[in-house]
Design a protein around this motif. Structure first.
Motif, PDB file in Angstrom:
ATOM      1  N   TYR A 127       0.867  -1.177   0.000  1.00 25.91           N
ATOM      2  CA  TYR A 127       0.000   0.000   0.000  1.00 25.91           C
ATOM      3  C   TYR A 127       0.898   1.220   0.000  1.00 25.91           C
ATOM      4  CZ  TYR A 127      -3.186   3.640   1.561  1.00 25.91           C
ATOM      5  OH  TYR A 127      -3.915   4.812   1.662  1.00 25.91           O
ATOM      6  N   LYS A 128       0.749   2.047  -1.050  1.00 29.28           N
ATOM      7  CA  LYS A 128       1.610   3.212  -1.260  1.00 29.28           C
ATOM      8  C   LYS A 128       3.079   2.801  -1.200  1.00 29.28           C
ATOM      9  CE  LYS A 128      -1.624   6.823   0.181  1.00 29.28           C
ATOM     10  NZ  LYS A 128      -1.878   7.966   1.084  1.00 29.28           N
ATOM     11  N   ARG A 129       3.382   1.677  -1.865  1.00 29.56           N
ATOM     12  CA  ARG A 129       4.735   1.133  -2.032  1.00 29.56           C
ATOM     13  C   ARG A 129       5.357   0.618  -0.732  1.00 29.56           C
ATOM     14  NH1 ARG A 129       7.688   5.134  -6.490  1.00 29.56           N
ATOM     15  NH2 ARG A 129       6.048   4.949  -8.086  1.00 29.56           N
ATOM     16  N   VAL A 130       4.538   0.432   0.285  1.00 26.92           N
ATOM     17  CA  VAL A 130       5.007  -0.144   1.549  1.00 26.92           C
ATOM     18  C   VAL A 130       4.296  -1.473   1.766  1.00 26.92           C
ATOM     19  CG1 VAL A 130       5.167   0.128   4.052  1.00 26.92           C
ATOM     20  CG2 VAL A 130       5.467   2.121   2.554  1.00 26.92           C
ATOM     21  N   ILE A 131       5.053  -2.514   2.073  1.00 33.50           N
ATOM     22  CA  ILE A 131       4.483  -3.837   2.337  1.00 33.50           C
ATOM     23  C   ILE A 131       4.119  -3.935   3.820  1.00 33.50           C
ATOM     24  CG2 ILE A 131       4.968  -6.325   2.402  1.00 33.50           C
ATOM     25  CD1 ILE A 131       6.819  -5.893   0.005  1.00 33.50           C
ATOM     26  N   TYR A 132       2.918  -4.425   4.097  1.00 38.78           N
ATOM     27  CA  TYR A 132       2.460  -4.605   5.474  1.00 38.78           C
ATOM     28  C   TYR A 132       2.165  -6.083   5.727  1.00 38.78           C
ATOM     29  CZ  TYR A 132       1.857   0.462   5.734  1.00 38.78           C
ATOM     30  OH  TYR A 132       2.077   1.809   5.745  1.00 38.78           O
ATOM     31  N   ASP A 133       2.458  -6.507   6.946  1.00 34.21           N
ATOM     32  CA  ASP A 133       2.148  -7.876   7.361  1.00 34.21           C
ATOM     33  C   ASP A 133       1.345  -7.815   8.651  1.00 34.21           C
ATOM     34  OD1 ASP A 133       2.061 -10.603   7.306  1.00 34.21           O
ATOM     35  OD2 ASP A 133       4.166 -10.914   7.835  1.00 34.21           O
ATOM     36  N   ARG A 134       0.590  -8.869   8.923  1.00 39.31           N
ATOM     37  CA  ARG A 134      -0.238  -8.942  10.124  1.00 39.31           C
ATOM     38  C   ARG A 134       0.504  -9.735  11.181  1.00 39.31           C
ATOM     39  NH1 ARG A 134      -4.503  -5.891  12.009  1.00 39.31           N
ATOM     40  NH2 ARG A 134      -5.851  -7.137  13.377  1.00 39.31           N
ATOM     41  N   VAL A 135       0.794  -9.117  12.309  1.00 36.19           N
ATOM     42  CA  VAL A 135       1.459  -9.759  13.434  1.00 36.19           C
ATOM     43  C   VAL A 135       0.575  -9.591  14.662  1.00 36.19           C
ATOM     44  CG1 VAL A 135       3.508  -9.838  14.883  1.00 36.19           C
ATOM     45  CG2 VAL A 135       3.729  -9.278  12.448  1.00 36.19           C
ATOM     46  N   ASP A 136       0.027 -10.694  15.171  1.00 30.19           N
ATOM     47  CA  ASP A 136      -0.978 -10.657  16.239  1.00 30.19           C
ATOM     48  C   ASP A 136      -2.139  -9.780  15.777  1.00 30.19           C
ATOM     49  OD1 ASP A 136       0.431 -12.398  17.850  1.00 30.19           O
ATOM     50  OD2 ASP A 136       1.606 -10.788  18.751  1.00 30.19           O
ATOM     51  N   ASP A 137      -2.391  -8.654  16.465  1.00 29.29           N
ATOM     52  CA  ASP A 137      -3.503  -7.799  16.050  1.00 29.29           C
ATOM     53  C   ASP A 137      -3.001  -6.452  15.534  1.00 29.29           C
ATOM     54  OD1 ASP A 137      -2.589  -6.807  18.430  1.00 29.29           O
ATOM     55  OD2 ASP A 137      -4.541  -6.648  19.404  1.00 29.29           O
ATOM     56  N   ALA A 138      -1.798  -6.425  14.998  1.00 30.33           N
ATOM     57  CA  ALA A 138      -1.197  -5.179  14.516  1.00 30.33           C
ATOM     58  C   ALA A 138      -0.777  -5.295  13.055  1.00 30.33           C
ATOM     59  CB  ALA A 138       0.013  -4.806  15.376  1.00 30.33           C
ATOM     60  N   ASP A 139      -0.798  -4.173  12.362  1.00 33.42           N
ATOM     61  CA  ASP A 139      -0.316  -4.082  10.982  1.00 33.42           C
ATOM     62  C   ASP A 139       1.104  -3.531  11.025  1.00 33.42           C
ATOM     63  OD1 ASP A 139      -2.932  -4.792  10.105  1.00 33.42           O
ATOM     64  OD2 ASP A 139      -3.551  -2.709  10.401  1.00 33.42           O
ATOM     65  N   VAL A 140       2.048  -4.302  10.514  1.00 35.11           N
ATOM     66  CA  VAL A 140       3.462  -3.978  10.676  1.00 35.11           C
ATOM     67  C   VAL A 140       4.106  -3.738   9.322  1.00 35.11           C
ATOM     68  CG1 VAL A 140       5.675  -4.820  11.561  1.00 35.11           C
ATOM     69  CG2 VAL A 140       3.554  -5.388  12.760  1.00 35.11           C
ATOM     70  N   LYS A 141       4.854  -2.642   9.214  1.00 34.39           N
ATOM     71  CA  LYS A 141       5.614  -2.378   7.994  1.00 34.39           C
ATOM     72  C   LYS A 141       6.731  -3.402   7.857  1.00 34.39           C
ATOM     73  CE  LYS A 141       4.964   2.660   7.763  1.00 34.39           C
ATOM     74  NZ  LYS A 141       5.665   3.969   7.754  1.00 34.39           N
ATOM     75  N   VAL A 142       6.912  -3.915   6.653  1.00 37.00           N
ATOM     76  CA  VAL A 142       7.965  -4.895   6.396  1.00 37.00           C
ATOM     77  C   VAL A 142       8.988  -4.251   5.471  1.00 37.00           C
ATOM     78  CG1 VAL A 142       8.511  -7.180   5.517  1.00 37.00           C
ATOM     79  CG2 VAL A 142       6.312  -6.778   6.638  1.00 37.00           C
ATOM     80  N   THR A 143      10.205  -4.098   5.970  1.00 33.45           N
ATOM     81  CA  THR A 143      11.260  -3.463   5.176  1.00 33.45           C
ATOM     82  C   THR A 143      12.475  -4.359   4.993  1.00 33.45           C
ATOM     83  OG1 THR A 143      12.128  -2.413   7.186  1.00 33.45           O
ATOM     84  CG2 THR A 143      10.556  -1.132   5.863  1.00 33.45           C
ATOM     85  N   ILE A 187      10.675  -9.916   3.755  1.00 36.48           N
ATOM     86  CA  ILE A 187       9.943  -9.878   2.485  1.00 36.48           C
ATOM     87  C   ILE A 187      10.096 -11.206   1.753  1.00 36.48           C
ATOM     88  CG2 ILE A 187       9.803  -8.752   0.229  1.00 36.48           C
ATOM     89  CD1 ILE A 187      10.699  -6.157   1.608  1.00 36.48           C
ATOM     90  N   ALA A 188      11.309 -11.745   1.768  1.00 31.65           N
ATOM     91  CA  ALA A 188      11.539 -13.042   1.131  1.00 31.65           C
ATOM     92  C   ALA A 188      10.680 -14.124   1.776  1.00 31.65           C
ATOM     93  CB  ALA A 188      13.018 -13.418   1.231  1.00 31.65           C
ATOM     94  N   SER A 242      14.889 -20.137   3.814  1.00 34.88           N
ATOM     95  CA  SER A 242      14.876 -19.003   4.741  1.00 34.88           C
ATOM     96  C   SER A 242      16.231 -18.866   5.420  1.00 34.88           C
ATOM     97  CB  SER A 242      13.787 -19.198   5.802  1.00 34.88           C
ATOM     98  OG  SER A 242      13.906 -18.223   6.824  1.00 34.88           O
ATOM     99  N   THR A 243      16.574 -17.642   5.820  1.00 39.48           N
ATOM    100  CA  THR A 243      17.837 -17.390   6.511  1.00 39.48           C
ATOM    101  C   THR A 243      17.706 -17.527   8.026  1.00 39.48           C
ATOM    102  OG1 THR A 243      17.362 -15.009   6.592  1.00 39.48           O
ATOM    103  CG2 THR A 243      18.646 -15.824   4.719  1.00 39.48           C
ATOM    104  N   TYR A 244      16.503 -17.856   8.522  1.00 41.13           N
ATOM    105  CA  TYR A 244      16.310 -17.968   9.972  1.00 41.13           C
ATOM    106  C   TYR A 244      17.096 -19.161  10.509  1.00 41.13           C
ATOM    107  CZ  TYR A 244      14.044 -18.065  14.523  1.00 41.13           C
ATOM    108  OH  TYR A 244      13.795 -18.048  15.880  1.00 41.13           O
ATOM    109  N   GLN A 245      17.804 -18.960  11.598  1.00 37.79           N
ATOM    110  CA  GLN A 245      18.655 -19.999  12.175  1.00 37.79           C
ATOM    111  C   GLN A 245      17.832 -20.904  13.092  1.00 37.79           C
ATOM    112  OE1 GLN A 245      22.714 -18.976  13.448  1.00 37.79           O
ATOM    113  NE2 GLN A 245      22.197 -19.828  15.447  1.00 37.79           N
ATOM    114  N   ALA A 246      17.779 -22.192  12.767  1.00 37.42           N
ATOM    115  CA  ALA A 246      17.041 -23.149  13.585  1.00 37.42           C
ATOM    116  C   ALA A 246      17.779 -23.410  14.891  1.00 37.42           C
ATOM    117  CB  ALA A 246      16.840 -24.449  12.819  1.00 37.42           C
ATOM    118  N   LYS A 247      17.007 -23.779  15.938  1.00 38.66           N
ATOM    119  CA  LYS A 247      17.600 -23.963  17.264  1.00 38.66           C
ATOM    120  C   LYS A 247      17.023 -25.190  17.949  1.00 38.66           C
ATOM    121  CE  LYS A 247      17.670 -18.917  17.970  1.00 38.66           C
ATOM    122  NZ  LYS A 247      16.830 -18.620  16.800  1.00 38.66           N
ATOM    123  N   PHE A 248      17.858 -25.827  18.748  1.00 37.56           N
ATOM    124  CA  PHE A 248      17.437 -26.839  19.714  1.00 37.56           C
ATOM    125  C   PHE A 248      18.024 -26.397  21.042  1.00 37.56           C
ATOM    126  CE2 PHE A 248      18.432 -31.296  21.480  1.00 37.56           C
ATOM    127  CZ  PHE A 248      17.255 -31.316  22.203  1.00 37.56           C
TER     128      PHE A 248
END
Length: 484
Positions: free
Chosen positions: A113-129, A134-135, A301-307
């Motif tokens: 929206y207006k060139r900004v990507i938003y995602d839904r986190v819990d009950d909030a709209d969060v800008k994704v930069t 984004i990936a 994904s680049t997220y590091q898995a953990k045990f």
């Protein structure tokens, strides 16, 4: 949508799939930000004319039609929402007041929206930069399994073919009979396991990502997925850092074995009989946790898995291609394969069972191991938490060994009594903080008391299950109410 359904929605408050907007002066930008975030996540329902706490103010009836027209015009304008969408707002009456309801389905594309990507986190709209975030959103939208991606320049010599004789024996032992792999050449086995295939869209042939992860040499894995790692951590004494650590970057077969060994090294194994057979609770529980985090991970994904093994719990975390955001229970369990090729390979060699059985096993055996249930949280990050310590349940035919000495039994009983006493004191402290600060989040309560956030979360859940604690309003602006 009838009045009863609306009443329930307004009482529950805002969630990941419900948003309220006042719209006292018409439709503002934050309405379209919510539409964008719903499209990018799992969809949701937007209500205009409602305050954040669920109070219905309504909008001027004469303005409703114009608001709907403006809304449709804006979401159809590529200068505002990209890609554009077609939604049908609904003008409703609730207790004599006019509101507008818009159902937003999840989209197969990533919207801005207006060139900004938003995602839904819990009950909030969060800008994704961040590029990684984004990936991850694009990964979530994909309709293909990334494990099937073909790497045409990967050759057989890039794989650990020296593992295949042992894997054949494991498959035969697991099946209890002559396994088909035994009569196959190495090439035939790899094709049979769908590790070598053809992309039906591009025509490319070769080894896929599943082959790279399951059998790739370490340098090949680092070339294809450079961010891949599983971090095994023990954090009992030095909780700010770690007491022991193993960084694992090898193929999934040997990663599984090294993670299982890490669990054996640092976790107790209580005596347990099921029927007349002794079983290792530690092996059952760690097997399900480790197999899950290796099988169902999103490897692009680049997220590091953990045990991680802590004093009061152990958990695994991994990047996930989420289909929902929810806490998974036996009642709402809907097995969803993330990497079916890898899962099938693990089942053949006995490292995993049928899809969904791991969740059921963890719920069953965690009660014997610690007296409490595990937690499964589905989202962009998938998490399994198993409590440690506490009192184990004696269910069915499970009994303590009669050969244990009286001294051991007395010591164990005293330890369990102390654990229950400590827990009760902590629960009372949590309740005291809630009375003084009903608007506190669970994390704030944990910080004030110096407790592990997972422990406090567990206490909150138990108080809610017993009807002693209720939540009023949204997660952002609501409060906790203790039933005395």
């Amino acid at each position: 949508m009838d009045a009863k359904t609306l009443k329930t929605i307004f009482e529950i408050g805002e969630t990941i799939a419900v948003e309220f907007k006042r719209c006292g002066n018409g439709i503002e930008n934050d309405v379209y930000e919510t539409v964008c975030s719903f499209l990018n996540r799992f969809g949701g329902d937007l209500f205009m004319g409602v305050l954040d706490d669920g109070t219905v103010l309504g909008i001027p009836e004469r303005a409703a039609s114009d608001m709907v027209k403006n809304f449709i015009s804006s979401i159809s304008n590529p200068a505002f929402l990209t890609p554009t969408v077609y939604l049908v707002p609904e003008i409703l009456k609730y207790r004599g007041k006019t509101i507008i309801h818009v159902h937003v389905p999840p989209s197969a594309e990533v919207h801005s929206y207006k060139r900004v990507i938003y995602d839904r986190v819990d009950d909030a709209d969060v800008k994704v930069t961040a590029t990684a975030q984004i990936a991850q959103m694009y990964i979530r939208k994909q309709e293909i399994f990334t494990e099937r991606k073909i790497y045409p320049y990967v050759q057989a010599e890039d794989l650990r073919l020296d593992l295949l004789p042992r894997l054949r024996r494991m498959a035969e032992n697991n099946s209890g009979q002559n396994h088909p792999w035994n009569g196959m050449t190495d090439e035939e086995l790899l094709r049979s396991a769908h590790l070598y295939g053809k992309d039906r869209m591009t025509g490319q042939q070769g080894f896929n990502l599943a082959a790279v992860m399951l059998l790739g040499k370490d340098d090949l894995i680092m070339d294809v997925v450079p961010a891949y790692v599983t971090d095994a951590l023990l954090k009992r004494e030095n909780v700010d850092r770690y007491d022991d650590r193993e960084i694992i970057k090898t193929n999934l077969v040997e990663s599984y074995e090294r993670l299982m060994e890490f669990g054996r090294k640092h976790l107790p194994d209580k005596f347990f009989l099921e029927g007349d057979q002794r079983k290792s609770l530690r092996s059952i529980i760690t097997r399900e946790m480790i197999a899950n985090t290796l099988i169902h991970r999103e490897y692009t994904s680049t997220y590091q898995a953990k045990f991680v093994i802590e004093r009061e719990c152990m958990y695994v975390e991994n990047a996930n291609r989420a289909t929902q955001t929810a806490v998974i229970t036996l009642d709402n369990l809907e097995p969803n394969p993330k990497n079916p090729i890898i899962a099938s390979f693990f089942r053949n060699i006995g490292y995993a069972d049928q899809l969904g059985s791991g969740v059921r096993n963890l719920f069953k055996y965690s009660r014997y191991y610690s007296g409490r249930e595990p937690e499964f949280v589905e989202g962009d990050i998938f998490r399994i938490l198993v409590p440690l310590g506490g009192e184990t349940e004696e269910i069915g035919s499970t009994t303590q060994s009669t050969t244990q000495s009286t001294t051991q039994s007395t010591t164990q009983s005293a330890t369990q009594s102390t654990t229950r006493s400590d827990q009760w004191e902590q629960i009372k402290a949590v309740m005291a903080v809630i009375r003084q600060n009903p608007e506190f989040s669970q994390r704030q309560v944990a910080e004030q008391l110096g407790l592990n956030p997972n422990t406090v979360k567990y206490y909150f859940r138990k108080l809610q299950e017993q009807g002693q604690l209720k939540r009023m309003g949204s997660s952002r602006k609501g409060k906790w109410i203790l039933e005395e």
